[in-house]
Design an enzyme around this catalytic site. Structure first.
Site, mmCIF file in Angstrom:
data_model
loop_
_atom_site.group_PDB
_atom_site.id
_atom_site.type_symbol
_atom_site.label_atom_id
_atom_site.label_comp_id
_atom_site.label_asym_id
_atom_site.label_seq_id
_atom_site.Cartn_x
_atom_site.Cartn_y
_atom_site.Cartn_z
ATOM 1 N N ARG A 26 0.568 -1.250 0.228
ATOM 2 C CA ARG A 26 -0.065 0.107 0.170
ATOM 3 C C ARG A 26 0.748 0.939 0.291
ATOM 4 O O ARG A 26 0.801 2.103 -0.916
ATOM 5 C CB ARG A 26 -0.884 0.501 1.098
ATOM 6 N N THR A 27 1.671 1.324 0.572
ATOM 7 C CA THR A 27 2.625 2.777 0.675
ATOM 8 C C THR A 27 3.326 2.485 -0.429
ATOM 9 O O THR A 27 2.956 4.315 -1.388
ATOM 10 C CB THR A 27 3.557 2.579 1.910
ATOM 11 N N LYS A 75 26.379 -5.031 -3.306
ATOM 12 C CA LYS A 75 27.330 -5.003 -3.547
ATOM 13 C C LYS A 75 28.241 -3.720 -2.633
ATOM 14 O O LYS A 75 29.421 -4.115 -2.529
ATOM 15 C CB LYS A 75 27.959 -4.538 -4.576
ATOM 16 N N ARG A 130 11.447 4.111 2.811
ATOM 17 C CA ARG A 130 11.353 2.757 3.697
ATOM 18 C C ARG A 130 12.399 2.420 3.844
ATOM 19 O O ARG A 130 13.266 0.939 3.548
ATOM 20 C CB ARG A 130 10.338 2.181 3.422
ATOM 21 N N HIS A 182 6.543 5.778 11.337
ATOM 22 C CA HIS A 182 5.370 6.077 9.540
ATOM 23 C C HIS A 182 4.126 7.007 10.008
ATOM 24 O O HIS A 182 3.199 6.972 9.381
ATOM 25 C CB HIS A 182 5.481 4.341 10.094
HETATM 26 C C1 NCD Z 1 2.542 -1.404 8.189
HETATM 27 C C2 NCD Z 1 3.766 -1.257 8.158
HETATM 28 O O1 NCD Z 1 4.686 -0.730 7.479
HETATM 29 O O2 NCD Z 1 4.895 -0.379 8.996
HETATM 30 N N1 NCD Z 1 1.861 -1.236 6.665
HETATM 31 C C3 NCD Z 1 1.902 -0.312 5.522
HETATM 32 O O3 NCD Z 1 2.183 0.726 5.556
HETATM 33 N N2 NCD Z 1 0.308 -0.227 5.492
HETATM 34 C C4 NCD Z 1 2.198 -2.073 9.369
HETATM 35 C C5 NCD Z 1 2.828 -3.855 9.011
HETATM 36 O O4 NCD Z 1 3.438 -3.232 8.263
HETATM 37 O O5 NCD Z 1 2.243 -4.462 9.967
#
Ligand code: NCD
Length: 311
Positions: free
Chosen positions: A58-59, A87, A108, A136
């Site tokens: 989703r993100t 590498k 991320r 997040h």
């Molecule tokens: C979450 C995350 O990556 O922190 N996912 C997201 O971005 N919707 C939640 C998770 O991984 O449980």
């Protein structure tokens, strides 16, 4: 009001005030009213880099879809394994390289502090798309926007946050973001996955908090339950997972004890914590929540790139 997002990094939701968040939500409302052509002029010729060193559905996809919807383009790292990191290249060099290709980037990373570090070494705006167990922020922005849209207000809500409150980074951003809106928050988790002290200290005097082991104790009192996945990959020992897995499950029987209009939210992905039977109930809001992800992110990028947003 001056656009508080223009040129800024989005590292922690604590860097933004209540007014800032409300400004973002007004832009999110606007985004939904703009035509295809009006949207396309918000980021023409601009490029978003998505640097994802941890899995994401989703993100990353909502950021990319958002950028495309406002006329920009995207380039992505979806797996460190396919890049020069394999590498031995470090994060510094990766970010310094990508900054010359893009106008804005989302990172991320499994390390806490990674997004803050990236923001310090590049002139381009950085969005934290999840930094270890830390935060997040854009997830919380869309979570709170979902509450606003589906409940009609954010202030004075009663919300249960359930599950892995120790390692779930979405929980921290949500708690810090909600703290602007005088919430009553019920923290529900197995004893081994209780919220970290740093948040309890930070939130003192900003939110009414109570800790619980059993959701049944409080379900009848709340506007929404925010369910989270046990962060199996972040637990230090697999035996810990065996101890806590399946310790909370949201099903229709449990929901029947809550208010009729109880909202069930989840950042997704879910494992076993919400039974699929819940999907068919009017209480299930997690897929609508994911839809709002694209809208809020389109609004956010537009504000970061345009000093004067459209009226
Ligand atoms: C979450 C995350 O990556 O922190 N996912 C997201 O971005 N919707 C939640 C998770 O991984 O449980």
């Amino acid at each position: 009001m001056i656009n508080p997002f223009y040129g800024r990094d989005i590292i922690s939701i604590r860097d933004f005030s209540k007014l800032d968040l409300e400004y973002l939500f007004r832009m999110s409302d606007k985004i939904q009213k703009l035509s295809h052509d009006e949207l396309k002029v918000l980021a023409p010729g601009k490029l978003l880099g998505t640097l994802f060193f941890e899995p994401s559905t989703r993100t990353r996809l909502s950021f990319e879809a958002a950028m495309l919807s406002i006329g920009g383009g995207t380039v992505s790292i979806v797996e460190a394994r396919t890049t020069s990191i394999e590498k031995g290249e470090n994060l510094n060099d990766t970010v310094k390289t990508v900054e010359s290709y893009v106008d804005i980037m989302v990172l991320r990373h499994h390390m806490e502090g990674a997004a803050r570090f990236a923001a310090q070494i590049t002139q381009k705006p950085v969005i934290n798309g999840g930094s270890g167990i830390e935060e997040h922020p854009t997830q919380a922005m869309l979570d709170i926007y979902t509450l606003l849209k589906l409940r009609g207000r954010i202030t004075n809500l009663k919300i249960a946050v359930i599950g892995d409150l120790k390692y779930g980074r979405t929980v921290y951003s949500l708690l810090y973001g909600l703290a602007n809106f005088n919430p009553q928050i019920f923290l529900v988790s197995p004893p081994d996955l209780m919220v970290r002290d740093e948040a309890l200290i930070d939130l003192e005097g900003k939110a009414k908090l109570s800790q619980h082991e059993n959701i049944e104790e409080i379900i009848q009192d709340v506007d929404a339950i925010y369910v989270t996945r046990i962060q199996k990959e972040r637990l230090p020992d697999p035996l810990e997972y065996e101890k806590v897995k399946g310790s909370y499950v949201i099903d229709n029987k449990l929901l029947s004890k809550g208010r009729e209009d109880l909202m069930v939210l989840h950042p997704l992905p879910r494992a076993t914590e919400i039974k699929s039977e819940v999907d068919k109930t009017p209480n299930a809001k997690y897929f609508i929540q994911a839809q709002y992800g694209k809208i809020v992110r389109a609004a956010l990028i537009s504000l970061m790139l345009n000093e004067q947003p459209p009226n």
